[in-house]
Design an enzyme around this catalytic site. Structure first.
Site, short mmCIF file in Angstrom:
data_model
loop_
_atom_site.label_atom_id
_atom_site.label_comp_id
_atom_site.label_asym_id
_atom_site.label_seq_id
_atom_site.Cartn_x
_atom_site.Cartn_y
_atom_site.Cartn_z
N LYS A 38 67.37 85.98 -21.76
CA LYS A 38 68.17 84.80 -22.12
C LYS A 38 67.92 83.65 -21.15
O LYS A 38 68.25 82.52 -21.44
CB LYS A 38 69.66 85.14 -22.22
CG LYS A 38 70.30 85.83 -21.00
CD LYS A 38 71.81 85.91 -21.16
CE LYS A 38 72.43 87.27 -20.94
NZ LYS A 38 72.38 87.79 -19.58
N LYS A 56 59.76 91.12 -20.67
CA LYS A 56 60.96 91.42 -21.47
C LYS A 56 61.56 90.13 -22.06
O LYS A 56 61.42 89.05 -21.48
CB LYS A 56 61.99 92.19 -20.64
CG LYS A 56 62.76 91.35 -19.69
CD LYS A 56 64.03 92.01 -19.19
CE LYS A 56 64.75 90.97 -18.36
NZ LYS A 56 65.89 91.31 -17.64
N LYS A 100 63.88 87.09 -9.05
CA LYS A 100 64.70 85.87 -9.09
C LYS A 100 64.56 85.04 -7.84
O LYS A 100 64.81 83.83 -7.86
CB LYS A 100 66.17 86.23 -9.36
CG LYS A 100 66.34 86.76 -10.77
CD LYS A 100 67.78 86.97 -11.16
CE LYS A 100 67.85 87.38 -12.63
NZ LYS A 100 69.17 87.81 -13.04
P1 TYM Z 1 72.14 91.10 -18.37
O1 TYM Z 1 73.24 90.13 -18.60
O2 TYM Z 1 70.82 90.59 -17.91
O3 TYM Z 1 71.88 91.94 -19.67
C1 TYM Z 1 72.96 92.58 -20.36
C2 TYM Z 1 72.49 93.91 -20.93
O4 TYM Z 1 71.39 93.70 -21.85
C3 TYM Z 1 70.29 94.52 -21.48
N1 TYM Z 1 69.05 93.79 -21.77
C4 TYM Z 1 68.05 94.25 -22.53
N2 TYM Z 1 67.90 95.40 -23.21
C5 TYM Z 1 66.76 95.56 -23.92
N3 TYM Z 1 65.77 94.63 -23.98
C6 TYM Z 1 65.89 93.46 -23.32
N4 TYM Z 1 64.93 92.54 -23.39
C7 TYM Z 1 67.07 93.22 -22.56
N5 TYM Z 1 67.52 92.18 -21.80
C8 TYM Z 1 68.72 92.55 -21.32
C9 TYM Z 1 70.46 94.76 -19.98
O5 TYM Z 1 69.78 95.92 -19.56
C10 TYM Z 1 71.97 94.88 -19.86
O6 TYM Z 1 72.39 96.18 -20.19
N6 TYM Z 1 73.29 93.15 -13.95
C11 TYM Z 1 73.61 93.12 -15.36
C12 TYM Z 1 75.07 92.79 -15.64
C13 TYM Z 1 76.06 93.66 -14.96
C14 TYM Z 1 76.37 95.00 -15.28
C15 TYM Z 1 77.41 95.39 -14.39
C16 TYM Z 1 75.85 95.91 -16.21
C17 TYM Z 1 76.89 93.28 -13.93
N7 TYM Z 1 77.70 94.33 -13.60
C18 TYM Z 1 77.96 96.68 -14.41
C19 TYM Z 1 76.39 97.20 -16.22
C20 TYM Z 1 77.42 97.58 -15.34
C21 TYM Z 1 72.75 92.09 -16.04
O7 TYM Z 1 72.28 91.16 -15.43
O8 TYM Z 1 72.64 92.26 -17.38
#
Ligand code: TYM
Length: 328
Positions: A196, A193, A111
């Site tokens: 969004k 991957k 990022k």
């Molecule tokens: P984020 O918002 O990018 O994604 C949310 C969840 O979706 C999963 N994910 C995917 N799984 C499979 N294939 C994909 N292409 C894919 N894209 C996203 C991510 O692994 C995630 O589980 N840092 C985190 C948000 C967060 C969080 C937390 C998660 C903040 N605090 C505490 C767990 C616990 C994030 O950016 O996820």
């Protein structure tokens, strides 16, 4: 009963990757465990967000949590900024984090790339806030997709470091990855991957895409030219990604699907996959549209925030005592 915590950023359209990698796990866990699912809006602002979009996306993700089948009577659904303990503990976790270990996070490197002099400091200090999210709820298990593995490992290290320095305050959380679907790939560049935040709308399926868009995006998904429907991530990443999505949505084994489509065209596979995606998403979209503007959604988030505050503040009190931040 185990404590479960996970979060999703309201930073764009929620994708089929989020759904298959993370949200499906949430659904399975809500029946047996003590679950907290958060809309992590304070994480979202580590990169610039339009305020009106952020507000809308926050509400939209909350409605989606319920629309996919999470039951607010069984799980705690809440918005991160409604629980002040997250940033309070986030700060304390920053003070025990090392700049070097934060700079090694691959998501930070990705990022920060191309931003040079204007890398927001919050991008670097994102993982200690994520650790705070998790540790406030004395979490046993964090269900996430593969891309969060490094952040959860750091959370474990920070929790251990805190406990060693100040006494046993935190539960050390385990990660839970899905056996299949931990990394759903982009439809346009299947070695990346699905994300969004991808500027190319054709690369991801949003849970809220129209029927026409879903059919079109799947039809245009990148494949290869040898016309064999076979799971082979190395040599056939596009077809393998479509087969994974198919297998997850149909609840069928990859081999079975390969056998069924042997000798058939990519077009046939894509047509059937679009049908499967539509039949999964249509009922979700219907529930979503009934909820998103309702006052019921506010009631759910208010009740969630009240429960989350109670649990989070109890942990924060212990932390502040241990660190010496409480006056008495
Ligand atoms: P984020 O918002 O990018 O994604 C949310 C969840 O979706 C999963 N994910 C995917 N799984 C499979 N294939 C994909 N292409 C894919 N894209 C996203 C991510 O692994 C995630 O589980 N840092 C985190 C948000 C967060 C969080 C937390 C998660 C903040 N605090 C505490 C767990 C616990 C994030 O950016 O996820």
């Amino acid at each position: 009963m185990k404590n479960i915590f996970s979060g999703i950023q309201p930073s764009g359209m929620i994708t089929l990757g989020n759904y298959l990698g993370a949200m499906k796990q949430f659904l399975a866990l809500q029946e047996q465990e003590n679950c907290f699912f958060c809309i992590v809006n304070q994480h979202a602002i580590t990169l610039p967000q339009d305020p009106a979009d952020l507000r809308r996306n926050t509400r939209s993700l909350a409605a989606l949590y319920v629309a996919i089948g999470l039951d607010p009577e069984k799980v705690v659904l809440f918005v991160q900024s409604d629980v002040a303990a997250h940033v309070k503990l986030g700060w304390i976790m920053q003070t025990i984090s090392y700049v070097g270990e934060l700079e090694r996070m691959t998501q930070f490197k990705d990022k920060a790339r191309g931003r040079e002099e204007s890398i927001p400091a919050g991008l670097l200090t994102y993982p200690p806030l994520m650790a705070a999210d998790i540790l406030l709820y004395q979490t046993d298990v964090v269900p996430v997709g593969d891309d969060q593995k490094q952040h959860i490992e750091l959370t474990r290290d920070l929790a251990q470091r805190f406990n060693n320095r100040f006494g046993e305050v935190f539960t050390i959380p385990d990660i839970q990855l899905p056996s299949v679907g931990g990394r759903i790939m982009s439809l346009q560049e299947p070695t990346k991957k699905m994300s969004k935040s991808d500027p190319n709308q054709q690369s991801f399926l949003s849970l809220l895409d129209s029927e026409a868009d879903i059919v079109k995006k799947i039809k245009r998904a990148q494949t290869d030219s040898d016309n064999a429907i076979r799971f082979d991530k190395e040599n056939k990443p596009g077809i393998s990604n479509l087969l994974s999505i198919y297998s997850l949505l149909a609840g069928r084994k990859l081999e079975e699907i390969e056998a069924e489509y042997s000798g058939k065209t990519y077009g046939a596979l894509k047509g059937d996959l679009a049908e499967l995606v539509l039949s999964e998403l249509k009922p979700i979209q219907e529930r979503y549209h009934n909820l998103v503007e309702s006052s019921q959604l506010d009631d759910i988030l208010d009740a969630g925030a009240a429960k989350a505050n109670e649990v989070a503040n109890a942990t924060l009190d212990k932390v502040e005592q241990a660190v010496g931040l409480s006056r008495k």
